[in-house]
Motif scaffolding. Structure first.
Motif, PDB file in Angstrom:
ATOM      1  N   GLU A   1       0.833  -1.199   0.000  1.00 41.16           N
ATOM      2  CA  GLU A   1       0.000   0.000   0.000  1.00 41.16           C
ATOM      3  C   GLU A   1       0.872   1.255   0.000  1.00 41.16           C
ATOM      4  N   ALA A   2       1.989   1.210   0.716  1.00 37.82           N
ATOM      5  CA  ALA A   2       2.911   2.347   0.729  1.00 37.82           C
ATOM      6  C   ALA A   2       3.530   2.565  -0.649  1.00 37.82           C
ATOM      7  N   VAL A   3       3.862   1.474  -1.329  1.00 42.26           N
ATOM      8  CA  VAL A   3       4.391   1.588  -2.694  1.00 42.26           C
ATOM      9  C   VAL A   3       3.351   2.238  -3.599  1.00 42.26           C
ATOM     10  N   GLY A   4       2.117   1.768  -3.509  1.00 42.31           N
ATOM     11  CA  GLY A   4       1.057   2.319  -4.347  1.00 42.31           C
ATOM     12  C   GLY A   4       0.830   3.794  -4.088  1.00 42.31           C
ATOM     13  N   GLU A   5       0.835   4.193  -2.828  1.00 40.07           N
ATOM     14  CA  GLU A   5       0.650   5.598  -2.487  1.00 40.07           C
ATOM     15  C   GLU A   5       1.777   6.447  -3.070  1.00 40.07           C
ATOM     16  N   ALA A   6       3.013   5.959  -2.948  1.00 45.19           N
ATOM     17  CA  ALA A   6       4.155   6.701  -3.486  1.00 45.19           C
ATOM     18  C   ALA A   6       4.096   6.767  -5.008  1.00 45.19           C
ATOM     19  N   PHE A   7       3.702   5.668  -5.645  1.00 47.07           N
ATOM     20  CA  PHE A   7       3.598   5.642  -7.102  1.00 47.07           C
ATOM     21  C   PHE A   7       2.557   6.648  -7.592  1.00 47.07           C
ATOM     22  N   GLU A   8       1.409   6.651  -6.959  1.00 52.03           N
ATOM     23  CA  GLU A   8       0.361   7.574  -7.393  1.00 52.03           C
ATOM     24  C   GLU A   8       0.760   9.027  -7.185  1.00 52.03           C
ATOM     25  N   ALA A   9       1.504   9.297  -6.109  1.00 50.26           N
ATOM     26  CA  ALA A   9       1.941  10.669  -5.852  1.00 50.26           C
ATOM     27  C   ALA A   9       2.979  11.133  -6.865  1.00 50.26           C
TER      28      ALA A   9
END
Length: 268
Positions: free
Chosen positions: A226-234
């Motif tokens: 989930e942290a990876v996804g949040e960083a990717f989207e940002a």
């Protein structure tokens, strides 16, 4: 989700035609290679259930596109490390020796949800020959995506995930988060990080006979997905929208895998 709650989620029934419209508005197009992770209950009340979702995806992608879903069967993992629940120690060898061989056309999925289980039974669908980490695919690239699925490192460069990457595919999350996004396992495998490796065995059918095949795999984790996804989207971005009642995310898969590979190297 109870059926009454699913009815309450939507003003009108979710149908093939409304799903087609929602998918197109989100950005899914004809000819795409699309890897779907899904929750049927998140869509609300769907007229016809899982086949309506599969039919809609096929209609949007057309036969020039390729629909891919994980059809994992974790009941073929090594029973010695089952935890939810564990089995008695004296069962382990019995299970290893006596469970039927994995057969792509017969073996059901486990924990994948109703939509992938439905897809694997559709006409023209191919399923890769990996007992724990198989994928099913339909459409123009189905054979390319599913053939020669490596027994070892089943979510790595010898897997359908890498074939989706090679085809410039997209990932669609339907009512689920990045913790269900198997493409991040491909990034784990490619990253220069330490992953514990173990050797297992599973039963397959070869030339009409049951055989035991050894394979090596890495111990992966979804704890930081989930942290990876949040960083990717940002930093890179993804497309957000609604399909039925489900919150959905449409992602460029190669961009995600490349980003996550670097992220894992920097943060694990």
């Amino acid at each position: 989700m109870p059926e009454a709650d699913a009815i309450d989620e939507v003003d009108d029934p979710v149908t093939v035609s409304t799903l087609v419209s929602d998918l197109r508005e989100l950005g899914v197009g004809a000819g795409d290679t699309l890897l779907v992770h899904s929750s049927l209950s998140s869509l609300g009340w769907v007229a016809g259930g899982p086949p309506a979702v599969v039919d809609a995806l096929q209609e949007v992608l057309t036969e020039d596109g390729t629909l891919v879903m994980p059809t994992h069967s974790f009941q073929y993992s090594d029973p010695s490390w089952w935890e939810n629940p564990p089995v008695p120690d004296h069962w382990v060898d019995i299970i290893r020796e006596e469970r039927p061989p994995f057969r792509p056309e017969v073996t059901p999925t486990r924990g994948m949800g109703a939509i992938p289980e439905c897809l694997r039974n559709y006409p023209g669908v191919r399923r890769s020959n990996h007992p724990t980490s198989s994928f099913a695919a339909w459409g123009a690239g189905a054979e390319e995506v599913t053939e020669d699925h490596s027994p070892s490192f089943g979510l790595g460069d010898g897997s359908p995930l890498a074939r989706v990457y090679d085809r410039g595919g997209k990932v669609l999350l339907v009512g689920v988060g990045y913790d269900r996004n198997t493409s991040l396992h491909l990034a784990e495998m490619r990253a220069d990080i330490d992953l514990e490796e173990e050797t297992y065995a599973f039963p397959l059918v070869r030339d009409g006979e049951r055989v035991s095949v050894e394979y090596t795999d890495a111990t992966t984790s979804t704890e930081d997905f989930e942290a990876v996804g949040e960083a990717f989207e940002a930093e890179i971005g993804a497309t957000k929208g609604t399909v039925g009642a489900a919150e959905c995310t449409l992602i460029d898969q190669p961009s995600l895998v490349d980003f996550a590979e670097s992220w894992f190297e920097a943060n694990r």
